[in-house]
Enzyme design. Structure first.
Site, PDB file in Angstrom:
ATOM      1  CG  ASP A 276      -1.928   1.079   1.258  1.00  0.00           C
ATOM      2  OD1 ASP A 276      -1.973   1.860   0.293  1.00  0.00           O
ATOM      3  OD2 ASP A 276      -2.691   1.147   2.239  1.00  0.00           O
TER       4      ASP A 276
ATOM      5  CG  ASP B 282      -2.829   3.879  -3.154  1.00  0.00           C
ATOM      6  OD1 ASP B 282      -3.899   3.275  -3.309  1.00  0.00           O
ATOM      7  OD2 ASP B 282      -2.537   4.488  -2.115  1.00  0.00           O
ATOM      8  CD  GLU B 283      -5.189  -0.287  -1.058  1.00  0.00           C
ATOM      9  OE1 GLU B 283      -5.503  -1.375  -0.543  1.00  0.00           O
ATOM     10  OE2 GLU B 283      -5.957   0.683  -1.134  1.00  0.00           O
TER      11      GLU B 283
HETATM   12 MG   LIG Z   1      -2.394   4.049   0.125  1.00  0.00          MG
END
Ligand SMILES: [Mg+2]
Length: 409
Positions: free
Chosen positions: A25, A120-121
Site C-alpha cells: 500500500d 496505489d495498492e
Molecule cells: Mg495508500
C-alpha cells in the site's frame, strides 16, 4: 449441486494451505508523487485536489497535513480552514497512473501473481517464490528498496497467510511499515480494533454489528456464528471467520494471461428481492468492466454466479456477438441470465465475470456512434473513481429507494 466430482475437486483447490500473501500500500500516494516531483513541497503539508479553485474535495493529503485532521474526501474549503498553511496542488492523474504502472512492473519481478487492487495498492501471492524472492520479510524489504530507488516513494507492506490478514497487516503500520501477521497474532493485534477496521466489511454491516452491541473485532470473534446468522442471515458466518483471520479468497492477477475477470460478493443478509439483486449485478458489472478496461482487455463471455442459502451454486453464461469492455453490455447480459436462471429463492452470494478475454488495443474497438460515446464516458468515470474513490459516482439505479435487506418480499 451435489458435493462430488468436479465441485469437490474445486473445493480442494481452495483449501487454505500455507500461503504467503503480501499487500503493498503506497503511502499518501498522490501527495507523495507531487512531493517527489517538486522538492520544495517536501516536509510541507500538501493537499492534492482535482480543481483547486472550485468547490472540490481533497483527493490526497500528505502525512504533514494529517495531524491537522485533513482527510481524503473532505471538501477543500474545510481542509483549508483546518490547515491554512497547506500547499494545494492540482491532481495529475496521468502521472499517478504512470508511477503506478512502474510500481506494478517492479512487483511482477517478484511473482507473476500480482493483483492490482487500486491505483496505489496491490496483493501479491509469493507462495513457492522463496527460491526466487527469498524469505518473505527479505522480499518485502527488497521491494521497498526497489520502489524507493525507482520512485522516491514509501509504502506499507503486510505479509500474512491470506489476503484479508495481509491487508489488515499493512494497515497496522503507516507510513513506511512492514508487518508480518501470523494467524496466532490475531487475538492480540486485531481483536482490540473496532469492527469498522475489518477489511471488506462495509459501513452498513459495521452499523448492524454495532446495533447488536458488537463494537470490536474481538467481540465479533466471540459471537456464536449461529446466533449472528439468526440476526444477520447466513452470510454473517463469513464475518466471524474474518474476525478469526480466516479467508480463502485467492489473489488474482490480471493481464493478457488472465482467463477471466470477476467480482463477487457474499451478502450480509440473504435476499430474494429482485431489484436488490439487479442493483448488485449492476454494481459488479461496473467493477468488472472497470478492471477489464484498466487491464487493457475486452471480453466476450458474461457469466453470472448465484449461491443460495443451502450453498447450492449455479453458474450460467452468455456469449456476446462481439467483445466488450462496457458495463452496459455486461449488465444487459446478466439481466437476461437472471431472468432465465434465477429460481427466486434467497441468494447469499452473487458474482459476475467476463471471460474470453483479448487485448483491446486502440483502434481495435469499433463502436457504432452511441457506443463510442459510452466508451468515452466510461473512461471519464474510471478517472473520477480513481480520483475520489469507489463511492464517488453512484448510478441512479443504485440510489433508488428499496426495502431494507432481509425483509421478505
Ligand atoms: Mg495508500
Amino acid at each position: 449441486m451435489p458435493m462430488g466430482g468436479p465441485w469437490r475437486a474445486a473445493l480442494v483447490g481452495v483449501l487454505p494451505v500455507d500461503r504467503i500473501i503480501m499487500h503493498v500500500d503506497m503511502n499518501a500516494f498522490f501527495a507523495s508523487v507531487e512531493q517527489q516531483a517538486d522538492p520544495s513541497l517536501r516536509g510541507r503539508p500538501v493537499l492534492v485536489s482535482g480543481d483547486p479553485q472550485g468547490r472540490s474535495v481533497v483527493s490526497a493529503a500528505s502525512y504533514e497535513a494529517r495531524p491537522f485532521g485533513v482527510r481524503a474526501g473532505m471538501p477543500l474549503v474545510t481542509a483549508r480552514r483546518l490547515c491554512p498553511g497547506a500547499v494545494i496542488v492540482r491532481a495529475r492523474h496521468r502521472e499517478y497512473a504512470r508511477v503506478s504502472h512502474q510500481i506494478l512492473a517492479i512487483l511482477r519481478t517478484y511473482t507473476p501473481l500480482v493483483e492490482p487492487y487500486s491505483i496505489d495498492e496491490a496483493f501479491l501471492d509469493l507462495t513457492g517464490c522463496e527460491k526466487v524472492s527469498g524469505p518473505p520479510r527479505e522480499a518485502a524489504l527488497a521491494i521497498k528498496r526497489a520502489i524507493h530507488a525507482a520512485t522516491g516513494l514509501t509504502c506499507s507492506i503486510g505479509i500474512a497467510p491470506n489476503r484479508f490478514l495481509a491487508k489488515m497487516a499493512s494497515d497496522l503500520q503507516k507510513p513506511d511499515g512492514l508487518v508480518v501477521l501470523e494467524s496466532s497474532d490475531v487475538p492480540r493485534l486485531l481483536w482490540p480494533l473496532p469492527v469498522t477496521r475489518l477489511f471488506g466489511v462495509g459501513e452498513k454491516t459495521a452499523e448492524r454489528l454495532r446495533s447488536l452491541g458488537i463494537v470490536t473485532i474481538g467481540a465479533l470473534a466471540q459471537m456464536p456464528a449461529a446466533l449472528l446468522q439468526q440476526r444477520l442471515g447466513p452470510g454473517a458466518g463469513r464475518l466471524v471467520e474474518l474476525a478469526w483471520g480466516r479467508d480463502v479468497t485467492p489473489v488474482e492477477s490480471e493481464g493478457a494471461g488472465a482467463k477471466s475477470i470477476s467480482h463477487e460478493v457474499t451478502l450480509p443478509v440473504d435476499t430474494a428481492d429482485e431489484s436488490r439483486l439487479q442493483e448488485l449485478v449492476l454494481d459488479m458489472s461496473d467493477r468488472v468492466a472497470r478492471r477489464v478496461r484498466r487491464a487493457g482487455l475486452q471480453g466476450r463471455t458474461v457469466e453470472i454466479k448465484l449461491r443460495n442459502a443451502k450453498f447450492q451454486t449455479i453458474v450460467r453464461s452468455r456469449t456476446l456477438d462481439g467483445p466488450t469492455q462496457l458495463s452496459e453490455d455486461i449488465y444487459a447480459a446478466c439481466l437476461k441470465l437472471l431472468d432465465q436462471h434465477w429460481d427466486r429463492s434467497p441468494v447469499r452470494l452473487v458474482g459476475v465475470s467476463l471471460s474470453q478475454l483479448t487485448g483491446a488495443g486502440h483502434g481495435q474497438l469499433h463502436f457504432p456512434d452511441g457506443r463510442e460515446r459510452q466508451r468515452k464516458l466510461a473512461a471519464v468515470t474510471d478517472a473520477i473513481r480513481e480520483r475520489f474513490g469507489e463511492d464517488s459516482l453512484v448510478r441512479a439505479r443504485l440510489l433508488s429507494p428499496r426495502k431494507p435487506e432481509g425483509e421478505p418480499s
